[in-house]
Design a protein around this motif. Structure first.
Motif, PDB file in Angstrom:
ATOM      1  N   ASP A 154       0.987  -1.209   0.042  1.00 25.31           N
ATOM      2  CA  ASP A 154       0.121   0.021   0.039  1.00 25.31           C
ATOM      3  C   ASP A 154       0.807   1.446  -0.020  1.00 25.31           C
ATOM      4  OD1 ASP A 154      -2.137  -1.502  -0.138  1.00 25.31           O
ATOM      5  OD2 ASP A 154      -2.944  -1.081   2.055  1.00 25.31           O
ATOM      6  N   LYS A 155       1.958   1.304   0.920  1.00 21.32           N
ATOM      7  CA  LYS A 155       2.730   2.547   1.063  1.00 21.32           C
ATOM      8  C   LYS A 155       3.967   2.506   0.166  1.00 21.32           C
ATOM      9  CE  LYS A 155       0.494   4.218   4.745  1.00 21.32           C
ATOM     10  NZ  LYS A 155       0.758   4.128   6.203  1.00 21.32           N
ATOM     11  N   VAL A 156       4.066   1.586  -0.943  1.00 17.91           N
ATOM     12  CA  VAL A 156       5.193   1.603  -2.001  1.00 17.91           C
ATOM     13  C   VAL A 156       5.095   2.816  -2.679  1.00 17.91           C
ATOM     14  CG1 VAL A 156       6.530   0.534  -3.637  1.00 17.91           C
ATOM     15  CG2 VAL A 156       5.509  -0.855  -1.431  1.00 17.91           C
ATOM     16  N   ARG A 157       6.101   3.651  -2.694  1.00 15.80           N
ATOM     17  CA  ARG A 157       6.205   4.877  -3.449  1.00 15.80           C
ATOM     18  C   ARG A 157       6.347   4.382  -5.082  1.00 15.80           C
ATOM     19  NH1 ARG A 157      10.211   9.836  -2.614  1.00 15.80           N
ATOM     20  NH2 ARG A 157       9.646   9.551  -0.353  1.00 15.80           N
ATOM     21  N   PRO A 158       5.538   4.776  -5.975  1.00 13.76           N
ATOM     22  CA  PRO A 158       5.911   4.468  -7.186  1.00 13.76           C
ATOM     23  C   PRO A 158       7.175   4.666  -7.769  1.00 13.76           C
ATOM     24  CG  PRO A 158       3.461   5.385  -6.846  1.00 13.76           C
ATOM     25  CD  PRO A 158       4.420   5.713  -5.724  1.00 13.76           C
ATOM     26  N   ILE A 159       7.407   4.010  -8.845  1.00 13.89           N
ATOM     27  CA  ILE A 159       8.903   4.268  -9.504  1.00 13.89           C
ATOM     28  C   ILE A 159       8.341   5.450 -10.479  1.00 13.89           C
ATOM     29  CG2 ILE A 159      10.853   3.317 -10.786  1.00 13.89           C
ATOM     30  CD1 ILE A 159       9.772   0.551  -9.670  1.00 13.89           C
ATOM     31  N   THR A 160       9.069   6.365 -10.625  1.00 15.23           N
ATOM     32  CA  THR A 160       8.738   7.547 -11.453  1.00 15.23           C
ATOM     33  C   THR A 160       9.235   7.072 -12.867  1.00 15.23           C
ATOM     34  OG1 THR A 160      10.739   8.556 -11.046  1.00 15.23           O
ATOM     35  CG2 THR A 160       9.162   9.166  -9.718  1.00 15.23           C
ATOM     36  N   ASP A 161       8.565   7.805 -14.009  1.00 18.18           N
ATOM     37  CA  ASP A 161       8.894   7.540 -15.093  1.00 18.18           C
ATOM     38  C   ASP A 161      10.650   7.938 -15.309  1.00 18.18           C
ATOM     39  OD1 ASP A 161       6.770   6.830 -15.731  1.00 18.18           O
ATOM     40  OD2 ASP A 161       6.057   8.750 -16.780  1.00 18.18           O
ATOM     41  N   ASP A 162      11.082   8.978 -14.706  1.00 22.92           N
ATOM     42  CA  ASP A 162      12.671   9.306 -14.784  1.00 22.92           C
ATOM     43  C   ASP A 162      13.361   7.942 -14.385  1.00 22.92           C
ATOM     44  OD1 ASP A 162      11.827  11.787 -16.005  1.00 22.92           O
ATOM     45  OD2 ASP A 162      12.294  12.851 -14.176  1.00 22.92           O
ATOM     46  N   GLU A 163      13.160   7.561 -13.251  1.00 19.23           N
ATOM     47  CA  GLU A 163      13.782   6.583 -12.628  1.00 19.23           C
ATOM     48  C   GLU A 163      13.871   5.168 -13.889  1.00 19.23           C
ATOM     49  OE1 GLU A 163      11.702   6.458  -8.684  1.00 19.23           O
ATOM     50  OE2 GLU A 163      13.573   6.513  -7.971  1.00 19.23           O
ATOM     51  N   LYS A 164      12.497   5.005 -14.171  1.00 21.82           N
ATOM     52  CA  LYS A 164      12.159   3.761 -14.982  1.00 21.82           C
ATOM     53  C   LYS A 164      13.336   4.104 -16.246  1.00 21.82           C
ATOM     54  CE  LYS A 164       7.718   2.301 -14.041  1.00 21.82           C
ATOM     55  NZ  LYS A 164       7.698   0.821 -13.855  1.00 21.82           N
ATOM     56  N   ALA A 165      13.551   5.137 -16.738  1.00 15.35           N
ATOM     57  CA  ALA A 165      14.067   5.664 -17.962  1.00 15.35           C
ATOM     58  C   ALA A 165      15.752   5.523 -17.543  1.00 15.35           C
ATOM     59  CB  ALA A 165      13.802   6.980 -18.244  1.00 15.35           C
ATOM     60  N   ALA A 166      15.893   6.182 -16.322  1.00  9.50           N
ATOM     61  CA  ALA A 166      17.502   5.952 -15.693  1.00  9.50           C
ATOM     62  C   ALA A 166      17.767   4.393 -15.643  1.00  9.50           C
ATOM     63  CB  ALA A 166      17.630   6.733 -14.542  1.00  9.50           C
ATOM     64  N   TYR A 167      17.015   3.538 -15.191  1.00  9.93           N
ATOM     65  CA  TYR A 167      17.491   2.262 -14.941  1.00  9.93           C
ATOM     66  C   TYR A 167      17.604   1.488 -16.243  1.00  9.93           C
ATOM     67  CZ  TYR A 167      15.697   3.228 -10.143  1.00  9.93           C
ATOM     68  OH  TYR A 167      15.429   3.729  -8.985  1.00  9.93           O
ATOM     69  N   ALA A 168      16.543   1.975 -17.357  1.00  7.28           N
ATOM     70  CA  ALA A 168      16.617   1.233 -18.669  1.00  7.28           C
ATOM     71  C   ALA A 168      17.812   1.769 -19.370  1.00  7.28           C
ATOM     72  CB  ALA A 168      15.429   1.635 -19.483  1.00  7.28           C
ATOM     73  N   ALA A 169      18.546   2.800 -19.013  1.00  7.71           N
ATOM     74  CA  ALA A 169      19.591   3.452 -19.867  1.00  7.71           C
ATOM     75  C   ALA A 169      20.924   2.789 -19.226  1.00  7.71           C
ATOM     76  CB  ALA A 169      19.636   4.766 -19.528  1.00  7.71           C
ATOM     77  N   LEU A 170      20.853   2.048 -18.146  1.00  7.35           N
ATOM     78  CA  LEU A 170      21.869   1.231 -17.608  1.00  7.35           C
ATOM     79  C   LEU A 170      22.164  -0.121 -18.483  1.00  7.35           C
ATOM     80  CD1 LEU A 170      21.438   1.947 -13.670  1.00  7.35           C
ATOM     81  CD2 LEU A 170      23.229   2.824 -15.313  1.00  7.35           C
ATOM     82  N   ASP A 171      21.460  -0.329 -19.561  1.00  7.11           N
ATOM     83  CA  ASP A 171      21.871  -1.626 -20.318  1.00  7.11           C
ATOM     84  C   ASP A 171      21.799  -2.746 -19.516  1.00  7.11           C
ATOM     85  OD1 ASP A 171      21.586  -0.180 -22.452  1.00  7.11           O
ATOM     86  OD2 ASP A 171      23.516   0.461 -22.751  1.00  7.11           O
ATOM     87  N   PHE A 172      21.006  -3.075 -18.610  1.00  7.55           N
ATOM     88  CA  PHE A 172      20.822  -4.375 -17.782  1.00  7.55           C
ATOM     89  C   PHE A 172      21.489  -5.690 -18.535  1.00  7.55           C
ATOM     90  CE2 PHE A 172      18.679  -7.796 -15.752  1.00  7.55           C
ATOM     91  CZ  PHE A 172      19.470  -7.857 -14.692  1.00  7.55           C
TER      92      PHE A 172
END
Lengths: 463, 463
Positions: B255-273
């Motif tokens: 319930d209290k989990v802060r949603p992951i923002t679009d900027d964060e999603k983009a930043a993680y995606a850019a890390l070429d996991f």
């Protein structure tokens, strides 16, 4: 002081030698003959050798310590009662492990009498009961110079690990072991003072399940949420084996179960099962299990699937934030007629395959297998056993099943084609397989007289 | 040979004293400072004392071994850079347990260099990284006679058990500990050669669940089918915590989990996991977890509930046909902003109560609690950290979250109201919390230079 309903011809001998017999039994119990632990291999040999000497001193002949691929089988006989039936006495000198050792009030291998109970691992299951049969032989031969029947002894060292090598031994020696009945004292009275002849036993099989999720343990901060945890997979799989009432969910598991007859249901109901007493005895707040069956039906005539142990990850003091790579469980099933242990293991394998969680490899190790056993109540050797009990006990003999397993019983039935008579002298409260195992010496004393009376009863039954 | 993108003023000092520094670090690592095991209480004191001496010899002042209700906190400072910012350096000298010991290739408390990696418990987490900061102080003071900034050190001995007594210590000493930033080296690089500033951490909480079904272990033949088995109840309960994809089933947990923002999603995606690399690193065949989130999202920004250990019944060699009376499990949760550990424990208790199987008593023991932490990426002290890394590493600094927990970080935020900068030099493959922990000495060498550069960067930022 023993209350005798019928005078026993060997009573004087048993009374006179009681202290000496107990000392010999304590010596027998001091040998840590734990068959399941490889570090006790030498103790098993020593115990077989000690047993052979006990049998020889009693007057049995042809004493042999038979080597097997596992632990030795001890045999001997006395075959001079021409024309009389032959009794094959079966028992086992191996015992269960003793952990957790810290819960024992006295050393499991230093027998101690407290309140006329003999405390030691194996006192009740089964060294103490094997010892009684040897002393009956000794008493007949020393007092009468002969036995009323022919006897053969077959005492094995692998009962607690499923009698792995005994069927092969019986098969290879079936001419030598031929008998009119097999007599076993490895079951319990129905209640204190209430003897019981047991006409059916459950079988046994089991598997060990080992789950691996990664090549090594991992940090739950780094990897948590990203990979499978071996314990999560294990508990998901283990939880799939039962519903919340304890009914087993393995496909086909109950298909071959022989229905409990109306006569049996009536017989069990007549035993006035004491639910409060059973709870107290087991140390539980409530009884639990399949909703459509009574407690006695569930524990005698219904199969089980028990998880005997579970392990994985960190179990020390405090916490360790680890994702464990491996986890496992040990499972055994008690089986009833007409389940087949090999078929059950196949069903377990199929269930594990069907319910295998994502992200893990599973290794299955099979344990020993023992078939369930049942014999007709009306057999004259069984009825005679009931009469012999009643010479010493002030109660009607109960004709019951037992929930435990003596894997070799089914093998005797199958290989020797011989009725098996189970006359036990233990009590279900005697902690066999648990800390503080003990044997009520009142039943030891009565048992010596019951067994000697039974030998005479059998001698009088037409072959 | 170290590749320098920017000349480091202390480079000569670090090079000249490298062997001596490593010997001192090995000595520091030889003390088995395992905070979770009570038998290491004296080692904890010895380790605190050794650490205090290291700090004193480096030139720090007011060295104090502060007793707490648990393990000591070591403090010291150097406050002669008038008008300049004050850095509070935080770290920990306690380490994780070392079992299973047989999987270590060398003694966990006898540090050994193999292929330029230092193998020992604590080499990476966190003694090795604490040691670097001390040597930076030493180098400045020996070479320059002064530091470019003011520094305070706060090194605790309870990080691996949840920093139980540190928040109280920080609260009681908040004037003495006041600083412009808290600097921590207890996180990992994003990848070998790729530095990372960490802007968020997961929190931690946990419970131990102990299940009892009977007063003692029971024979599965006698009682099997008639009573509850503690392991059956335990696995039923444990399996209820997740669905088959790993999504947690505790009411209200997300319930209290802060949603992951679009900027964060983009930043993680850019890390070429690199999924294949991650699988190889973890030693798993497949990645696993909540289906709606990427691996980085799951391990950085989503909460977990991990069973860290499970125990009950017989786990030795062979089988033991026992119905175990007791079984238990240790569980920890990684929490993300804005989950509250106290509320989560309440939810766990409610879940256990709701899913409690029949026939058992359950005891819940609460473990330590650490709040999750997050700080804005744009803070100048964080940007400066990124620049200092880039003086030594040939790669762009990644701005990331970390899935692990440093429980005290949230406390610094809350009590001192100070931004926290996490500049780690470990690698996620370095087996901290597992056998064969090690620290890449290449990052040790670079780290000394990055940290000294950062001190100078901070000195130039307007307070």
């Amino acid at each position: 002081m023993i209350h005798l309903k019928k005078e026993n011809v060997l009573d004087g001998y048993f009374t006179k030698h009681r202290e000496q017999h107990l000392e010999e039994l304590k010596q027998f119990l001091s040998i840590p003959s734990i068959s399941s632990l490889s570090e006790h291999k030498k103790d098993m040999k020593d115990c077989a050798s000690y047993l052979g000497n006990l049998m020889k001193e009693a007057g049995l002949e042809h004493i042999t310590i038979n080597e097997t691929a596992g632990h030795p089988v001890v045999t001997g006989d006395w075959l001079h009662a021409e024309g009389k039936p032959t009794i094959l006495v079966y028992g086992h000198y191996d015992v269960q492990p003793v952990d957790p050792l810290e819960l024992w009030e006295s050393d499991p291998f230093k027998a101690e009498v407290r309140e006329n109970k003999l405390y030691a691992r194996g006192s009740s299951d089964d060294k103490g009961q094997v010892f009684m049969h040897i002393k009956v032989i000794e008493a007949f031969l020393k007092e009468k110079g002969e036995l009323p029947v022919n006897v053969k002894f077959l005492i094995e060292g692998e009962e607690e690990i499923g009698s792995v090598h005994l069927p092969e031994f019986v098969e290879s020696n079936k001419e030598n072991l031929a008998a009119d009945l097999v007599l076993i004292s490895d079951t319990a009275l129905y209640a204190p003072g209430r003897p019981a002849v047991c006409y059916a036993l459950r079988g046994l099989t089991g598997v060990q399940i080992d789950v691996r999720s990664a090549s090594g343990d991992l940090h739950s901060g780094i990897y948590g949420g990203g990979i499978q945890n071996s314990i999560h997979a294990l508990v998901e799989l283990l939880a799939s084996f039962h519903d919340k009432h304890g009914t087993i969910q393995v496909d086909g598991f109950y298909d071959k179960v022989r229905p409990i007859t109306d006569d049996e249901k009536a017989a069990y109901a007549a035993l006035d099962f004491d639910a409060e007493g059973a709870k107290k005895e087991a140390g539980v707040k409530e009884l639990f299990g399949e909703t459509d069956f009574s407690y006695l039906e569930r524990t005698w005539a219904r199969p089980t699937l028990e998880i005997n142990g579970v392990y994985g990850g960190f179990s020390g003091e405090g916490i360790k934030t680890v994702i464990p790579a491996t986890a496992g469980a040990k499972i055994t099933c008690r089986l009833v007629p007409d389940q087949d242990p090999y078929e059950i293991v196949k069903q377990l394998r199929a269930h594990i395959e069907k319910h295998k969680p994502a992200g893990v490899d599973i290794t299955i190790t099979e344990f020993d297998k023992g078939k369930p056993f049942i014999t007709p109540l009306e057999h004259p050797y069984i009825q005679a056993a009931g009469r012999s009990y009643e010479t010493q006990y002030d109660a009607k003999t109960a004709y019951i099943r037992a929930g435990g397993s003596i894997p070799i019983v089914a093998a005797f039935d199958e290989i020797l084609n011989t009725p098996v008579i189970m006359m036990g002298f233990g009590l279900s409260t005697e902690n066999f397989h648990a800390p503080n195992e003990h044997f009520h010496l009142d039943n030891f004393d009565k048992g010596l007289r019951v067994v000697s009376d039974y030998f005479e009863e059998i001698a009088n039954i037409e072959k």
